[in-house]
Design a protein around this motif. Structure first.
Motif, PDB file in Angstrom:
ATOM      1  N   LYS A   1     -14.814  -3.786   5.100  1.00 41.01           N
ATOM      2  CA  LYS A   1     -15.115  -4.151   6.741  1.00 41.01           C
ATOM      3  C   LYS A   1     -14.408  -2.861   7.349  1.00 41.01           C
ATOM      4  CE  LYS A   1     -15.321  -8.932   6.133  1.00 41.01           C
ATOM      5  NZ  LYS A   1     -14.800 -10.509   6.711  1.00 41.01           N
ATOM      6  N   CYS A   2     -13.427  -2.659   6.932  1.00 40.16           N
ATOM      7  CA  CYS A   2     -12.540  -1.462   7.928  1.00 40.16           C
ATOM      8  C   CYS A   2     -11.919  -0.489   6.733  1.00 40.16           C
ATOM      9  CB  CYS A   2     -11.406  -2.237   8.604  1.00 40.16           C
ATOM     10  SG  CYS A   2     -10.224  -1.120   9.344  1.00 40.16           S
ATOM     11  N   PRO A   3     -12.671   0.628   6.432  1.00 35.73           N
ATOM     12  CA  PRO A   3     -12.130   1.671   5.487  1.00 35.73           C
ATOM     13  C   PRO A   3     -11.114   2.306   5.900  1.00 35.73           C
ATOM     14  CG  PRO A   3     -14.478   1.856   5.907  1.00 35.73           C
ATOM     15  CD  PRO A   3     -13.890   1.038   7.279  1.00 35.73           C
ATOM     16  N   ASN A   4     -10.734   2.279   7.158  1.00 34.04           N
ATOM     17  CA  ASN A   4      -9.461   3.276   7.477  1.00 34.04           C
ATOM     18  C   ASN A   4      -8.349   2.550   7.631  1.00 34.04           C
ATOM     19  OD1 ASN A   4     -11.261   5.722   7.406  1.00 34.04           O
ATOM     20  ND2 ASN A   4     -11.835   5.227   9.526  1.00 34.04           N
ATOM     21  N   ILE A   5      -7.635   2.045   6.483  1.00 33.35           N
ATOM     22  CA  ILE A   5      -6.407   1.507   6.711  1.00 33.35           C
ATOM     23  C   ILE A   5      -4.976   2.028   6.118  1.00 33.35           C
ATOM     24  CG2 ILE A   5      -5.202  -0.742   5.746  1.00 33.35           C
ATOM     25  CD1 ILE A   5      -7.902  -2.032   5.427  1.00 33.35           C
ATOM     26  N   MET A   6      -4.238   2.294   6.801  1.00 35.04           N
ATOM     27  CA  MET A   6      -2.921   3.030   6.781  1.00 35.04           C
ATOM     28  C   MET A   6      -2.034   2.015   6.464  1.00 35.04           C
ATOM     29  SD  MET A   6      -1.423   6.102   8.845  1.00 35.04           S
ATOM     30  CE  MET A   6       0.313   6.424   9.023  1.00 35.04           C
ATOM     31  N   VAL A   7      -0.997   2.043   5.396  1.00 33.20           N
ATOM     32  CA  VAL A   7       0.120   1.284   5.366  1.00 33.20           C
ATOM     33  C   VAL A   7       1.420   1.975   5.453  1.00 33.20           C
ATOM     34  CG1 VAL A   7       1.117  -0.678   4.361  1.00 33.20           C
ATOM     35  CG2 VAL A   7      -1.184  -0.396   4.155  1.00 33.20           C
ATOM     36  N   MET A   8       2.370   1.532   6.052  1.00 31.17           N
ATOM     37  CA  MET A   8       3.747   2.323   6.277  1.00 31.17           C
ATOM     38  C   MET A   8       4.882   1.225   5.772  1.00 31.17           C
ATOM     39  SD  MET A   8       5.188   4.113   9.365  1.00 31.17           S
ATOM     40  CE  MET A   8       3.900   5.614   9.209  1.00 31.17           C
ATOM     41  N   LEU A   9       5.702   1.891   4.755  1.00 31.81           N
ATOM     42  CA  LEU A   9       6.433   0.918   4.397  1.00 31.81           C
ATOM     43  C   LEU A   9       8.041   1.529   4.990  1.00 31.81           C
ATOM     44  CD1 LEU A   9       7.713  -1.288   2.578  1.00 31.81           C
ATOM     45  CD2 LEU A   9       7.737   0.460   0.658  1.00 31.81           C
ATOM     46  N   ILE A  10       8.752   0.717   5.558  1.00 30.98           N
ATOM     47  CA  ILE A  10       9.841   1.321   6.274  1.00 30.98           C
ATOM     48  C   ILE A  10      11.015   0.821   5.221  1.00 30.98           C
ATOM     49  CG2 ILE A  10      11.181   1.020   8.334  1.00 30.98           C
ATOM     50  CD1 ILE A  10       8.654   2.177   8.680  1.00 30.98           C
ATOM     51  N   THR A  11      12.223   1.943   5.512  1.00 30.80           N
ATOM     52  CA  THR A  11      13.047   1.833   4.716  1.00 30.80           C
ATOM     53  C   THR A  11      13.061   1.041   3.410  1.00 30.80           C
ATOM     54  OG1 THR A  11      14.379   1.462   6.912  1.00 30.80           O
ATOM     55  CG2 THR A  11      15.976   1.055   4.785  1.00 30.80           C
ATOM     56  N   PRO A  12      12.566   1.439   2.385  1.00 29.96           N
ATOM     57  CA  PRO A  12      12.216   0.808   0.932  1.00 29.96           C
ATOM     58  C   PRO A  12      13.202   0.549   0.303  1.00 29.96           C
ATOM     59  CG  PRO A  12      11.556   3.119   0.907  1.00 29.96           C
ATOM     60  CD  PRO A  12      12.077   2.836   2.444  1.00 29.96           C
ATOM     61  N   THR A  13      13.250  -0.605  -0.433  1.00 30.05           N
ATOM     62  CA  THR A  13      14.076  -0.868  -1.646  1.00 30.05           C
ATOM     63  C   THR A  13      13.545  -0.562  -2.694  1.00 30.05           C
ATOM     64  OG1 THR A  13      13.175  -3.234  -1.605  1.00 30.05           O
ATOM     65  CG2 THR A  13      15.302  -2.696  -0.203  1.00 30.05           C
ATOM     66  N   PRO A  14      13.967  -0.659  -3.833  1.00 30.25           N
ATOM     67  CA  PRO A  14      13.208  -0.402  -5.305  1.00 30.25           C
ATOM     68  C   PRO A  14      12.214  -1.623  -5.581  1.00 30.25           C
ATOM     69  CG  PRO A  14      15.542  -0.072  -5.495  1.00 30.25           C
ATOM     70  CD  PRO A  14      15.514  -0.696  -4.312  1.00 30.25           C
ATOM     71  N   SER A  15      12.485  -2.828  -4.960  1.00 25.70           N
ATOM     72  CA  SER A  15      11.415  -4.033  -5.235  1.00 25.70           C
ATOM     73  C   SER A  15      10.319  -3.706  -4.172  1.00 25.70           C
ATOM     74  CB  SER A  15      12.160  -5.365  -4.974  1.00 25.70           C
ATOM     75  OG  SER A  15      13.223  -5.607  -5.893  1.00 25.70           O
ATOM     76  N   SER A  16      10.593  -3.666  -3.096  1.00 28.47           N
ATOM     77  CA  SER A  16       9.435  -3.492  -2.009  1.00 28.47           C
ATOM     78  C   SER A  16       8.621  -2.157  -2.231  1.00 28.47           C
ATOM     79  CB  SER A  16      10.354  -3.233  -0.459  1.00 28.47           C
ATOM     80  OG  SER A  16      10.671  -1.926  -0.365  1.00 28.47           O
ATOM     81  N   ARG A  17       9.072  -1.231  -2.557  1.00 29.48           N
ATOM     82  CA  ARG A  17       8.422  -0.160  -3.139  1.00 29.48           C
ATOM     83  C   ARG A  17       7.562  -0.112  -4.159  1.00 29.48           C
ATOM     84  NH1 ARG A  17       9.693   5.884  -2.665  1.00 29.48           N
ATOM     85  NH2 ARG A  17      11.713   5.225  -2.078  1.00 29.48           N
ATOM     86  N   GLU A  18       7.959  -1.046  -5.381  1.00 32.84           N
ATOM     87  CA  GLU A  18       7.007  -1.191  -6.311  1.00 32.84           C
ATOM     88  C   GLU A  18       5.881  -2.168  -6.084  1.00 32.84           C
ATOM     89  OE1 GLU A  18       7.585  -3.737 -10.638  1.00 32.84           O
ATOM     90  OE2 GLU A  18       9.343  -2.997  -9.563  1.00 32.84           O
ATOM     91  N   TYR A  19       6.420  -3.053  -5.226  1.00 32.78           N
ATOM     92  CA  TYR A  19       5.280  -4.198  -4.817  1.00 32.78           C
ATOM     93  C   TYR A  19       4.201  -3.640  -4.020  1.00 32.78           C
ATOM     94  CZ  TYR A  19       8.176  -7.831  -7.422  1.00 32.78           C
ATOM     95  OH  TYR A  19       8.918  -8.593  -8.376  1.00 32.78           O
ATOM     96  N   SER A  20       4.888  -2.632  -3.023  1.00 31.65           N
ATOM     97  CA  SER A  20       3.565  -2.301  -1.951  1.00 31.65           C
ATOM     98  C   SER A  20       3.038  -1.266  -2.667  1.00 31.65           C
ATOM     99  CB  SER A  20       4.932  -1.546  -0.976  1.00 31.65           C
ATOM    100  OG  SER A  20       5.507  -2.615  -0.295  1.00 31.65           O
TER     101      SER A  20
END
Length: 215
Positions: free
Chosen positions: A162-181
Motif C-alpha cells: 500500500k505504501c512502497p516508500n517506507i524508511m526506518v531509522m534506528l536510533i542509538t542501536p544496541t547489538p540486539s536492536s540492530r539484529e532484530y531491526s
C-alpha cells in the motif's frame, strides 16, 4: 462505471475526478516510537519534537505538502496509545507517557500505513523512527521477541503493498536492536548514532521532496 461511460460519451466526466493536490502534492508521515526509552535515550524525544517543529516551520506558506506526525507505544494490557501531531502548535503533545512504555512495532507499522493511505499527495514517504526492538505484552503476558519480529516483518510486507516508500531509522542501536531491526526491515533500515544525526538525514530528505513538489 460512470467514468467509463462518460469517456465513451466524451462528456468530460473525467475532469471532475481530478484532485490537483493528490496528483501534484507530497505527503510525509513521521511515525515516532514513544516508548520510555525514547525519553531516557540522550533526549531523543526532545530532539524529535524539535525536528517535527522545524519541518512544520519549513513548509509554512508552501502548498501541496502534507506533513503529519504520530507517536505510538503500548501498555502491559496490550492497548496502544496514539498521539496525532498535525501542526506546529501540536508538537507540544510529543512526550513519553509512563503508562505506555512498550514498543509494539507490528501494530505501529500497520497503523502508520493506514494513516499514510488517508493522506493526499502522489509522492508519499513514511519514516518510522525507533530506538529499540519490539516489546509487547497482552493482558500482562509478555509476547516473545522472536514472535514479535515475525509479526512486524509480516506487517511490513503487507504495508509495502500500500505504501512502497517506507524508511526506518534506528536510533542509538544496541547489538540486539540492530539484529532484530535488520531482520524486520532489511535494506530499508538506516542506523544512526543518535536522534540529532537522524534529524539531519530526515531534514535533507524532506527538503529534496519539497523541492520536487515546487518544481
Amino acid at each position: 462505471e460512470a467514468y467509463t461511460e462518460g469517456k465513451i460519451r466524451r462528456d468530460g466526466i473525467g475532469e471532475c475526478l481530478i484532485d490537483e493536490r493528490y496528483t501534484r502534492g507530497a505527503s510525509v508521515l513521521l511515525s515516532v516510537d514513544a516508548s520510555c526509552s525514547m525519553n531516557n535515550n540522550r533526549g531523543s524525544m526532545t530532539t524529535a519534537r524539535n525536528l517535527v517543529a522545524t519541518l512544520y516551520r519549513s513548509i509554512q506558506g508552501v502548498d501541496n505538502v502534507n506533513l503529519k506526525c504520530i507517536l505510538w507505544s503500548s501498555n502491559k494490557e496490550g492497548e496502544m496509545s496514539i498521539t496525532d501531531v498535525d501542526s506546529l502548535k501540536q508538537t507540544n503533545r510529543m512526550y513519553v507517557t509512563r503508562e505506555y512504555c512498550l514498543t509494539p512495532t507490528h501494530m505501529a507499522i500497520k497503523y502508520s500505513v493506514s494513516a499514510m493511505k488517508k493522506m493526499k499527495g502522489r509522492k508519499k514517504l513514511l519514516i518510522l523512527i525507533t530506538d529499540g526492538y519490539p516489546r509487547y505484552y497482552h493482558l500482562r503476558k509478555r509476547i516473545m521477541t522472536n514472535v514479535l519480529v515475525k509479526m512486524a516483518r509480516k506487517a511490513l510486507l503487507r504495508g509495502l503493498r500500500k505504501c512502497p516508500n517506507i524508511m526506518v531509522m534506528l536510533i542509538t542501536p544496541t547489538p540486539s536492536s540492530r539484529e532484530y531491526s535488520k531482520e524486520i526491515f532489511g535494506k530499508r533500515l538506516m542506523i544512526v548514532n543518535d536522534m540529532a544525526d537522524g534529524s539531519e538525514v530526515i531534514v535533507k530528505r524532506f527538503k529534496r521532496l519539497v523541492m520536487d513538489v515546487l518544481k
